[in-house]
Design a protein around this motif. Structure first.
Motif, PDB file in Angstrom:
ATOM      1  N   GLU A  41      47.610  66.931  38.870  1.00 14.52           N
ATOM      2  CA  GLU A  41      48.863  67.500  38.348  1.00 14.52           C
ATOM      3  C   GLU A  41      49.799  67.897  39.480  1.00 14.52           C
ATOM      4  O   GLU A  41      51.012  67.680  39.395  1.00 14.52           O
ATOM      5  N   ALA A  42      49.272  68.461  40.553  1.00 15.59           N
ATOM      6  CA  ALA A  42      50.095  68.859  41.702  1.00 15.59           C
ATOM      7  C   ALA A  42      50.755  67.637  42.331  1.00 15.59           C
ATOM      8  O   ALA A  42      51.927  67.678  42.717  1.00 15.59           O
ATOM      9  N   THR A  43      50.019  66.545  42.418  1.00 15.64           N
ATOM     10  CA  THR A  43      50.578  65.306  42.964  1.00 15.64           C
ATOM     11  C   THR A  43      51.708  64.791  42.080  1.00 15.64           C
ATOM     12  O   THR A  43      52.764  64.383  42.586  1.00 15.64           O
ATOM     13  N   LEU A  44      51.507  64.816  40.758  1.00 17.51           N
ATOM     14  CA  LEU A  44      52.553  64.370  39.841  1.00 17.51           C
ATOM     15  C   LEU A  44      53.814  65.226  39.971  1.00 17.51           C
ATOM     16  O   LEU A  44      54.935  64.701  39.996  1.00 17.51           O
ATOM     17  N   VAL A  45      53.641  66.516  40.057  1.00 14.29           N
ATOM     18  CA  VAL A  45      54.787  67.426  40.186  1.00 14.29           C
ATOM     19  C   VAL A  45      55.503  67.183  41.514  1.00 14.29           C
ATOM     20  O   VAL A  45      56.737  67.130  41.566  1.00 14.29           O
ATOM     21  N   ARG A  46      54.729  67.014  42.585  1.00 11.74           N
ATOM     22  CA  ARG A  46      55.319  66.766  43.905  1.00 11.74           C
ATOM     23  C   ARG A  46      56.132  65.464  43.897  1.00 11.74           C
ATOM     24  O   ARG A  46      57.256  65.424  44.400  1.00 11.74           O
ATOM     25  N   HIS A  47      55.590  64.415  43.301  1.00  8.70           N
ATOM     26  CA  HIS A  47      56.312  63.145  43.242  1.00  8.70           C
ATOM     27  C   HIS A  47      57.588  63.258  42.420  1.00  8.70           C
ATOM     28  O   HIS A  47      58.629  62.701  42.789  1.00  8.70           O
ATOM     29  N   GLU A  48      57.517  63.971  41.321  1.00  8.82           N
ATOM     30  CA  GLU A  48      58.711  64.157  40.489  1.00  8.82           C
ATOM     31  C   GLU A  48      59.768  64.970  41.234  1.00  8.82           C
ATOM     32  O   GLU A  48      60.961  64.656  41.168  1.00  8.82           O
ATOM     33  N   ALA A  49      59.345  65.995  41.955  1.00  7.31           N
ATOM     34  CA  ALA A  49      60.287  66.800  42.740  1.00  7.31           C
ATOM     35  C   ALA A  49      60.949  65.941  43.821  1.00  7.31           C
ATOM     36  O   ALA A  49      62.165  66.047  44.045  1.00  7.31           O
ATOM     37  N   GLN A  50      60.179  65.089  44.463  1.00  5.12           N
ATOM     38  CA  GLN A  50      60.746  64.204  45.486  1.00  5.12           C
ATOM     39  C   GLN A  50      61.728  63.213  44.865  1.00  5.12           C
ATOM     40  O   GLN A  50      62.797  62.955  45.420  1.00  5.12           O
ATOM     41  N   ARG A  51      61.377  62.680  43.700  1.00  2.00           N
ATOM     42  CA  ARG A  51      62.262  61.733  43.014  1.00  2.00           C
ATOM     43  C   ARG A  51      63.585  62.405  42.655  1.00  2.00           C
ATOM     44  O   ARG A  51      64.668  61.854  42.888  1.00  2.00           O
ATOM     45  N   LEU A  52      63.493  63.613  42.116  1.00  2.00           N
ATOM     46  CA  LEU A  52      64.712  64.350  41.752  1.00  2.00           C
ATOM     47  C   LEU A  52      65.536  64.699  42.984  1.00  2.00           C
ATOM     48  O   LEU A  52      66.769  64.625  42.959  1.00  2.00           O
ATOM     49  N   ALA A  53      64.878  65.095  44.056  1.00  2.00           N
ATOM     50  CA  ALA A  53      65.590  65.437  45.291  1.00  2.00           C
ATOM     51  C   ALA A  53      66.325  64.225  45.848  1.00  2.00           C
ATOM     52  O   ALA A  53      67.476  64.336  46.293  1.00  2.00           O
ATOM     53  N   LEU A  54      65.670  63.068  45.820  1.00  2.00           N
ATOM     54  CA  LEU A  54      66.327  61.855  46.308  1.00  2.00           C
ATOM     55  C   LEU A  54      67.493  61.459  45.405  1.00  2.00           C
ATOM     56  O   LEU A  54      68.561  61.070  45.885  1.00  2.00           O
ATOM     57  N   ARG A  55      67.295  61.569  44.118  1.00  2.00           N
ATOM     58  CA  ARG A  55      68.321  61.155  43.161  1.00  2.00           C
ATOM     59  C   ARG A  55      69.524  62.098  43.185  1.00  2.00           C
ATOM     60  O   ARG A  55      70.660  61.677  42.956  1.00  2.00           O
ATOM     61  N   HIS A  56      69.281  63.380  43.433  1.00  2.00           N
ATOM     62  CA  HIS A  56      70.345  64.381  43.376  1.00  2.00           C
ATOM     63  C   HIS A  56      70.559  65.072  44.722  1.00  2.00           C
ATOM     64  O   HIS A  56      70.961  66.234  44.770  1.00  2.00           O
ATOM     65  N   GLY A  57      70.284  64.341  45.794  1.00  2.00           N
ATOM     66  CA  GLY A  57      70.417  64.902  47.150  1.00  2.00           C
ATOM     67  C   GLY A  57      71.779  65.479  47.443  1.00  2.00           C
ATOM     68  O   GLY A  57      71.899  66.564  48.018  1.00  2.00           O
ATOM     69  N   ALA A  58      72.832  64.769  47.071  1.00  2.00           N
ATOM     70  CA  ALA A  58      74.201  65.229  47.360  1.00  2.00           C
ATOM     71  C   ALA A  58      74.462  66.556  46.655  1.00  2.00           C
ATOM     72  O   ALA A  58      75.028  67.488  47.253  1.00  2.00           O
ATOM     73  N   LEU A  59      74.054  66.668  45.413  1.00  2.00           N
ATOM     74  CA  LEU A  59      74.257  67.911  44.670  1.00  2.00           C
ATOM     75  C   LEU A  59      73.458  69.044  45.294  1.00  2.00           C
ATOM     76  O   LEU A  59      73.971  70.159  45.462  1.00  2.00           O
ATOM     77  N   LEU A  60      72.226  68.766  45.674  1.00  2.00           N
ATOM     78  CA  LEU A  60      71.396  69.803  46.304  1.00  2.00           C
ATOM     79  C   LEU A  60      72.017  70.281  47.620  1.00  2.00           C
ATOM     80  O   LEU A  60      72.008  71.476  47.918  1.00  2.00           O
ATOM     81  N   ARG A  61      72.582  69.361  48.393  1.00  2.00           N
ATOM     82  CA  ARG A  61      73.235  69.759  49.659  1.00  2.00           C
ATOM     83  C   ARG A  61      74.459  70.633  49.371  1.00  2.00           C
ATOM     84  O   ARG A  61      74.701  71.628  50.060  1.00  2.00           O
ATOM     85  N   ARG A  62      75.237  70.259  48.346  1.00  2.00           N
ATOM     86  CA  ARG A  62      76.421  71.074  48.000  1.00  2.00           C
ATOM     87  C   ARG A  62      76.010  72.469  47.545  1.00  2.00           C
ATOM     88  O   ARG A  62      76.726  73.444  47.770  1.00  2.00           O
TER      89      ARG A  62
END
Length: 65
Positions: A41-62
C-alpha cells in the motif's frame, strides 16, 4: 497507534495449520502478512503521489510546495 496498543485480527481457519506446519506462532504469520500489505500500500501511495506531482508540477511550484 502506539506500539503498546493491540489490534485484534480475525484468523482464517487454515492459518493455525499453516503456522503449525511452519513451526511459528500464528501472530508471526499475521505480523508478516500485515507488514507485506502495508509495504504494498505504501508503494502504491508513493507512486500515485509521484504521478500527481509530475502531472501538476507547475501548480505545486506556484503554491510553493
Amino acid at each position: 497507534m502506539s506500539p503498546s496498543e493491540k489490534i485484534t485480527v480475525p484468523v482464517p481457519p487454515g492459518l493455525a495449520d499453516l503456522a503449525d506446519a511452519r513451526g511459528v506462532p500464528v501472530e508471526e504469520l499475521v505480523d508478516e502478512a500485515l507488514r507485506r500489505f502495508v509495504a504494498v500500500e505504501a508503494t502504491l501511495v508513493r507512486h500515485e503521489a509521484q504521478r500527481l506531482a509530475l502531472r501538476h508540477g507547475a501548480l505545486l511550484r506556484r503554491l510553493g510546495a
